[in-house]
Motif scaffolding. Structure first.
Motif, PDB file in Angstrom:
ATOM      1  N   LYS A  36       0.835  -1.214   0.000  1.00 14.13           N
ATOM      2  CA  LYS A  36       0.000   0.000   0.000  1.00 14.13           C
ATOM      3  C   LYS A  36       0.862   1.255   0.000  1.00 14.13           C
ATOM      4  O   LYS A  36       0.566   2.225  -0.703  1.00 14.13           O
ATOM      5  N   LYS A  37       1.954   1.244   0.785  1.00 13.74           N
ATOM      6  CA  LYS A  37       2.847   2.402   0.820  1.00 13.74           C
ATOM      7  C   LYS A  37       3.522   2.606  -0.533  1.00 13.74           C
ATOM      8  O   LYS A  37       3.677   3.744  -0.986  1.00 13.74           O
ATOM      9  N   ILE A  38       3.920   1.511  -1.164  1.00 14.48           N
ATOM     10  CA  ILE A  38       4.557   1.620  -2.479  1.00 14.48           C
ATOM     11  C   ILE A  38       3.581   2.178  -3.500  1.00 14.48           C
ATOM     12  O   ILE A  38       3.938   3.056  -4.301  1.00 14.48           O
ATOM     13  N   GLU A  39       2.332   1.702  -3.469  1.00 12.56           N
ATOM     14  CA  GLU A  39       1.314   2.226  -4.400  1.00 12.56           C
ATOM     15  C   GLU A  39       1.079   3.715  -4.173  1.00 12.56           C
ATOM     16  O   GLU A  39       0.954   4.487  -5.123  1.00 12.56           O
ATOM     17  N   LYS A  40       1.036   4.121  -2.904  1.00  3.15           N
ATOM     18  CA  LYS A  40       0.850   5.543  -2.589  1.00  3.15           C
ATOM     19  C   LYS A  40       2.037   6.359  -3.099  1.00  3.15           C
ATOM     20  O   LYS A  40       1.863   7.448  -3.655  1.00  3.15           O
ATOM     21  N   THR A  41       3.236   5.826  -2.943  1.00  3.40           N
ATOM     22  CA  THR A  41       4.436   6.517  -3.414  1.00  3.40           C
ATOM     23  C   THR A  41       4.415   6.661  -4.929  1.00  3.40           C
ATOM     24  O   THR A  41       4.747   7.725  -5.466  1.00  3.40           O
ATOM     25  N   LEU A  42       4.016   5.597  -5.621  1.00  2.00           N
ATOM     26  CA  LEU A  42       3.930   5.667  -7.085  1.00  2.00           C
ATOM     27  C   LEU A  42       2.909   6.719  -7.526  1.00  2.00           C
ATOM     28  O   LEU A  42       3.141   7.449  -8.496  1.00  2.00           O
ATOM     29  N   ASN A  43       1.788   6.798  -6.808  1.00  2.00           N
ATOM     30  CA  ASN A  43       0.788   7.842  -7.113  1.00  2.00           C
ATOM     31  C   ASN A  43       1.358   9.227  -6.870  1.00  2.00           C
ATOM     32  O   ASN A  43       1.075  10.166  -7.631  1.00  2.00           O
ATOM     33  N   ASN A  44       2.153   9.380  -5.804  1.00  2.00           N
ATOM     34  CA  ASN A  44       2.783  10.670  -5.521  1.00  2.00           C
ATOM     35  C   ASN A  44       3.773  11.050  -6.614  1.00  2.00           C
ATOM     36  O   ASN A  44       3.894  12.218  -6.973  1.00  2.00           O
ATOM     37  N   VAL A  58       7.754  20.801   3.177  1.00  2.00           N
ATOM     38  CA  VAL A  58       9.180  20.977   2.902  1.00  2.00           C
ATOM     39  C   VAL A  58       9.695  19.764   2.123  1.00  2.00           C
ATOM     40  O   VAL A  58       9.180  18.660   2.262  1.00  2.00           O
ATOM     41  N   GLU A  59      10.734  19.982   1.314  1.00  2.00           N
ATOM     42  CA  GLU A  59      11.339  18.871   0.587  1.00  2.00           C
ATOM     43  C   GLU A  59      11.941  17.872   1.569  1.00  2.00           C
ATOM     44  O   GLU A  59      12.599  18.252   2.527  1.00  2.00           O
ATOM     45  N   ILE A  60      11.696  16.594   1.312  1.00  2.00           N
ATOM     46  CA  ILE A  60      12.305  15.532   2.112  1.00  2.00           C
ATOM     47  C   ILE A  60      13.728  15.345   1.588  1.00  2.00           C
ATOM     48  O   ILE A  60      13.943  15.292   0.380  1.00  2.00           O
ATOM     49  N   GLY A  61      14.682  15.250   2.488  1.00  7.93           N
ATOM     50  CA  GLY A  61      16.080  15.121   2.095  1.00  7.93           C
ATOM     51  C   GLY A  61      16.343  13.893   1.243  1.00  7.93           C
ATOM     52  O   GLY A  61      15.726  12.839   1.435  1.00  7.93           O
ATOM     53  N   ILE A  62      17.289  14.036   0.315  1.00  5.59           N
ATOM     54  CA  ILE A  62      17.599  12.949  -0.606  1.00  5.59           C
ATOM     55  C   ILE A  62      18.127  11.719   0.141  1.00  5.59           C
ATOM     56  O   ILE A  62      17.814  10.588  -0.220  1.00  5.59           O
ATOM     57  N   ARG A  63      18.911  11.933   1.194  1.00  2.00           N
ATOM     58  CA  ARG A  63      19.435  10.789   1.955  1.00  2.00           C
ATOM     59  C   ARG A  63      18.309  10.016   2.621  1.00  2.00           C
ATOM     60  O   ARG A  63      18.341   8.797   2.689  1.00  2.00           O
ATOM     61  N   ARG A  64      17.305  10.726   3.100  1.00  2.00           N
ATOM     62  CA  ARG A  64      16.141  10.044   3.706  1.00  2.00           C
ATOM     63  C   ARG A  64      15.367   9.270   2.648  1.00  2.00           C
ATOM     64  O   ARG A  64      14.948   8.142   2.876  1.00  2.00           O
ATOM     65  N   LEU A  65      15.183   9.861   1.492  1.00  2.00           N
ATOM     66  CA  LEU A  65      14.456   9.170   0.421  1.00  2.00           C
ATOM     67  C   LEU A  65      15.233   7.970  -0.115  1.00  2.00           C
ATOM     68  O   LEU A  65      14.637   6.975  -0.499  1.00  2.00           O
ATOM     69  N   GLU A  66      16.559   8.068  -0.105  1.00  2.00           N
ATOM     70  CA  GLU A  66      17.365   6.915  -0.520  1.00  2.00           C
ATOM     71  C   GLU A  66      17.227   5.779   0.488  1.00  2.00           C
ATOM     72  O   GLU A  66      17.156   4.614   0.111  1.00  2.00           O
ATOM     73  N   ALA A  67      17.184   6.135   1.762  1.00  2.00           N
ATOM     74  CA  ALA A  67      17.067   5.124   2.810  1.00  2.00           C
ATOM     75  C   ALA A  67      15.651   4.563   2.882  1.00  2.00           C
ATOM     76  O   ALA A  67      15.456   3.372   3.158  1.00  2.00           O
ATOM     77  N   ARG A  68      14.655   5.423   2.693  1.00  2.00           N
ATOM     78  CA  ARG A  68      13.250   5.014   2.780  1.00  2.00           C
ATOM     79  C   ARG A  68      12.470   5.711   1.674  1.00  2.00           C
ATOM     80  O   ARG A  68      11.890   6.785   1.884  1.00  2.00           O
ATOM     81  N   PRO A  69      12.427   5.088   0.489  1.00  2.00           N
ATOM     82  CA  PRO A  69      11.748   5.735  -0.650  1.00  2.00           C
ATOM     83  C   PRO A  69      10.263   5.988  -0.428  1.00  2.00           C
ATOM     84  O   PRO A  69       9.677   6.817  -1.111  1.00  2.00           O
ATOM     85  N   THR A  70       9.639   5.303   0.536  1.00  2.00           N
ATOM     86  CA  THR A  70       8.210   5.502   0.788  1.00  2.00           C
ATOM     87  C   THR A  70       7.954   6.575   1.844  1.00  2.00           C
ATOM     88  O   THR A  70       6.808   6.757   2.255  1.00  2.00           O
TER      89      THR A  70
END
Length: 90
Positions: A36-44, A58-70
């Protein structure tokens, strides 16, 4: 899991089987939540909302998105949410 079901006369064997079933159900539940989280991320991503905190914008940091893409919250908002949750349950 239905096929694995057996009637064990020994209580220890029965308890071991029930524990295995419990672990399997928890694992399936986690997988469903992640899907469900992956589907929500794909929609985002499709809606150009990916990478922005849903709380403060605010923009989520790239390091956080690399660690947790969802991730849907920036680290500051997530930290505050975890503190609130700990206070409510603790």
């Amino acid at each position: 899991m239905k096929n694995d079901r057996a009637n064990f006369p020994d209580p220890i064997d029965r308890a071991a089987q029930e524990e295995e079933f419990s672990l399997e159900l928890r694992s399936r539940d986690r997988e469903c939540k992640l899907i469900k989280k992956i589907e929500k991320t794909l929609n985002n991503i499709e809606g150009d909302d990916f990478g922005y905190c849903e709380v403060c914008g605010v923009e989520i940091g790239i390091r956080r998105l690399e660690a947790r893409p969802t991730a849907t919250m920036c680290i500051d908002c997530k930290t505050l949410a975890e503190i609130r949750e700990k206070q409510m349950t603790g």
